[in-house]
Design a protein around this motif. Sequence first.
Motif, short mmCIF file in Angstrom:
data_model
loop_
_atom_site.label_atom_id
_atom_site.label_comp_id
_atom_site.label_asym_id
_atom_site.label_seq_id
_atom_site.Cartn_x
_atom_site.Cartn_y
_atom_site.Cartn_z
N SER A 248 0.82 -0.97 0.08
CA SER A 248 -0.03 -0.07 -0.10
C SER A 248 0.86 1.18 0.07
N LEU A 249 1.08 1.86 -1.13
CA LEU A 249 1.98 2.79 -1.39
C LEU A 249 1.46 4.25 -1.31
N SER A 250 -0.03 4.54 -1.18
CA SER A 250 -0.64 5.76 -1.39
C SER A 250 -0.21 6.82 -0.53
N SER A 251 0.51 6.48 0.51
CA SER A 251 0.82 7.67 1.56
C SER A 251 2.34 7.91 1.29
N LEU A 252 3.06 7.41 0.41
CA LEU A 252 4.47 7.47 0.18
C LEU A 252 4.75 8.48 -1.13
N PRO A 253 5.81 9.45 -0.66
CA PRO A 253 6.27 10.25 -1.95
C PRO A 253 6.74 9.21 -2.92
N GLU A 254 6.66 9.91 -4.24
CA GLU A 254 7.16 9.14 -5.32
C GLU A 254 8.36 8.27 -5.28
N PHE A 255 9.61 9.00 -4.72
CA PHE A 255 10.88 8.40 -4.88
C PHE A 255 11.01 7.21 -3.64
N LEU A 256 10.18 7.20 -2.70
CA LEU A 256 10.04 6.27 -1.83
C LEU A 256 9.27 5.13 -2.29
N ALA A 257 8.15 5.49 -2.91
CA ALA A 257 7.14 4.42 -3.43
C ALA A 257 8.12 3.72 -4.58
N GLU A 258 8.61 4.29 -5.38
CA GLU A 258 9.46 3.53 -6.42
C GLU A 258 10.49 2.49 -5.79
N LEU A 296 -0.92 5.44 -7.66
CA LEU A 296 0.28 5.36 -8.01
C LEU A 296 0.84 6.45 -8.82
N PRO A 297 1.83 7.01 -8.83
CA PRO A 297 2.34 8.19 -9.87
C PRO A 297 2.35 7.45 -11.45
N LEU A 298 2.13 8.31 -12.28
CA LEU A 298 2.26 7.82 -13.37
C LEU A 298 3.53 7.12 -14.26
N SER A 299 4.67 7.69 -13.43
CA SER A 299 5.84 7.00 -13.84
C SER A 299 6.06 5.49 -13.36
N ILE A 300 5.55 5.19 -12.37
CA ILE A 300 5.66 4.01 -11.49
C ILE A 300 4.65 3.20 -12.54
N PRO A 315 15.68 -2.07 -10.23
CA PRO A 315 15.77 -1.44 -9.02
C PRO A 315 16.48 0.23 -9.25
N VAL A 316 15.93 1.02 -8.42
CA VAL A 316 16.59 2.48 -8.43
C VAL A 316 17.97 2.36 -8.27
N GLY A 317 18.68 2.99 -9.22
CA GLY A 317 20.18 2.82 -9.19
C GLY A 317 20.77 1.70 -10.03
N ALA A 318 20.11 0.80 -10.52
CA ALA A 318 20.67 -0.31 -11.18
C ALA A 318 20.71 -0.11 -12.49
N THR A 319 21.59 -0.57 -13.43
CA THR A 319 21.79 -0.54 -14.72
C THR A 319 21.56 -1.82 -15.48
N GLU A 320 21.31 -2.92 -14.88
CA GLU A 320 21.04 -4.06 -15.45
C GLU A 320 19.70 -4.53 -14.86
#
Length: 531
Positions: A248-258, A296-300, A315-320
Motif C-alpha cells: 500500500s504505497l498511496s501515502s509515500l512520496p514518489e521516490f520512496l514508493a519507487e 500510484l504516480p504515472l511514472s511508476i 531497481p533504483v540505481g541499477a543499470t541491469e
Amino acid sequence: MSIQQTGPAAPHTTRPRTGAGARHGASPLPHVAGLSPLPVDLSAMLDALPVGVALLDTDCTIRLMNRALETLTGFTTAEVRGIPCRHALRASICLHRCPLRRPLTTASGVTVATASGAHYDLADDGERSPTPQAQEGDILNRHRRRIPVRMSMAPLRDADGRVVGWLHAVEDLTLVRELEEKTAKGEAFGPLVGRSVAMERVFQALPAVAQNDTPLLVTGETGTGKDTLAEAVHKASSRAREPFVKASLSSLPEFLAESELFGHRKGAFPGADENKPGRFRMAQGGTLYLTEIGDLPLSIQGRLLAFLDEGVIYPVGATEPASCDVRLVVATNRDPEQLVAEGRLREDLFRRLSAVRLHLPPLRERGEDIEFLLNHFMGHFAARLKKTVRGCSGKALRTLLEYPFPGNVRELRNIAEYAVTLCHGETVMPAHLPAYLFQAKAEARRAERERRAGRALSPLSPLADNEQSAAQQGMPGDAAEPLARASVSDLERRLIADALHRTGNRRGEAAELLGWGRSTLWRKMKQYGMC
C-alpha cells in the motif's frame, strides 16, 4: 525397506533400534544414519510431518506409518506391519489405478500382471522408470468412513540406484472437498462468504481466475473485501506455497514508493546505505498485491507496464534488469474508467490489467447476504469470545437491515464484533448496537417524512429546512444536486465526529468503527477540514 544390521552405516541408510514403543509393536524402529553424528529416529521425524506417510518394502507391504496416517486410517503400525498396503489403506485406486501395479513382459513376449507391483526398478535400457504421479481417490478407514485423499509415491534407492522400498504419502482432502461444495453452492471461497446471486457469480469465476497467471484487476468500494479476495485467489493458485506480498504505497512520496516497490542499489540516493530488494523481489514466485492502483504516480505505472510486457524490473540505481516471476494483482475502490478519464491511470496499463477483472458488489446490492453475514460474524466472535450469542432481536435486526452500510462488509463485521462484545445473553438487543446506527436511521425517517410532504430533496438530508427555503425562493432544479451532495457530506461529517469522540480521537480505532480504511478516513477528514 532395506535395514542394515551390521557394519558401518552408509550415508542416508537406516538401521534398527531395539526397545521400540508400544505403538509400533515388538519390531525395532528404523534410524537414519549419516545425517548427523548420531543416528536420527526416523519414526519421530516422520511423525512431525502434517501429512500421512508410510514406508513400504519392495513387496509393497507396510513397514512403518507415521501418526498422521495412523489417525487417518484408524490402524496402528503394529496392526498393519507386514501386510500389503492395499489392505490397510483400502483406497479406491488400489484395484485399477495403483501406480506400482504394472504389467511385466517376459522374454517370450508374454504379458503378465505382478502380484505386488514390486518390479518398478531400473528399466532394461539402464534408465530409471519415472516416479509415479500423484492421484486422487478415497480410502476407507477402520470405521468404514470414506475419506477423500491425494496419494503419491516416491522410490527409495540404495547407493547403487536399486529400488529398496517406497515412500507413500497420503494427504487428507476432506476440507478441500467441503470448500468445493460450499463454492458450488455459492456460499464460500476461502474466507469470502455469501449467498446472493451477485456473490455466486464471483465464486463461480474465482477457481478459473486463480489458476490463470494473467494480471488481475479487482474493483469494489471500500470494505467490500478486495484484500481478502486477492489473498484467496493466491491461496487457490499454483503459487500458493510462495509469498503473498501486499503493498500500500498511496501515502509515500514518489521516490520512496519507487524504492519500496522495485528496490534500490546501495548508493542510489542519499541514505541508501545498502541494497534493498523491494516488494517485487520479496514476492518472487508468488503474488504481489497493490491496494490502490489509482494512487500510484504515472511514472511508476509506466514501470509496471514494462514489467508486464518484459517480466523484468529495474531497481533504483541499477543499470541491469532483474528478472522477476510474480503474478500482479491490483485493486481500486474507484471506477477505473473514470480514473483513466481523469488522467490518474494510464490507459495502456488499464487495458493490460483489465483482461481479467473481478468486481465485488457493495453490501447494499447483496440482498440476503446482510443477515447471512451478520449470523456468520456473530457466530465467529461468539466462539472467539466464548459467549452464547445466537442471534438478534427483531428490532435490532430491522435496524441493521435498514442501514445502508457505507463501509460494506468491513463495517458489518465491526458492528457484529461490537454487539457480541457488549451482549451478555443469547440475543443481541438494540442497546448492544453502535449509537450512530440509530442516528442515521432517525435522519433517514425524517427525510422520508419530509419527502412525502414534498419538502425534501434527499432521503438522507439533514438540511431539509435549508432546502425548503431554497425551494420557496425559487431556486432552479439544477441546484438540487449540490444540496443533496451537501446533505450526504454533512452526514459523513457527523459520523466521523461521533466516531472520533467515542474513540478518544484515535483515528485507527475510529476508522475500524466506521468500517473504513485509515487512508479513507484521513482523506474524508481532510476533505471536510477536520484535520
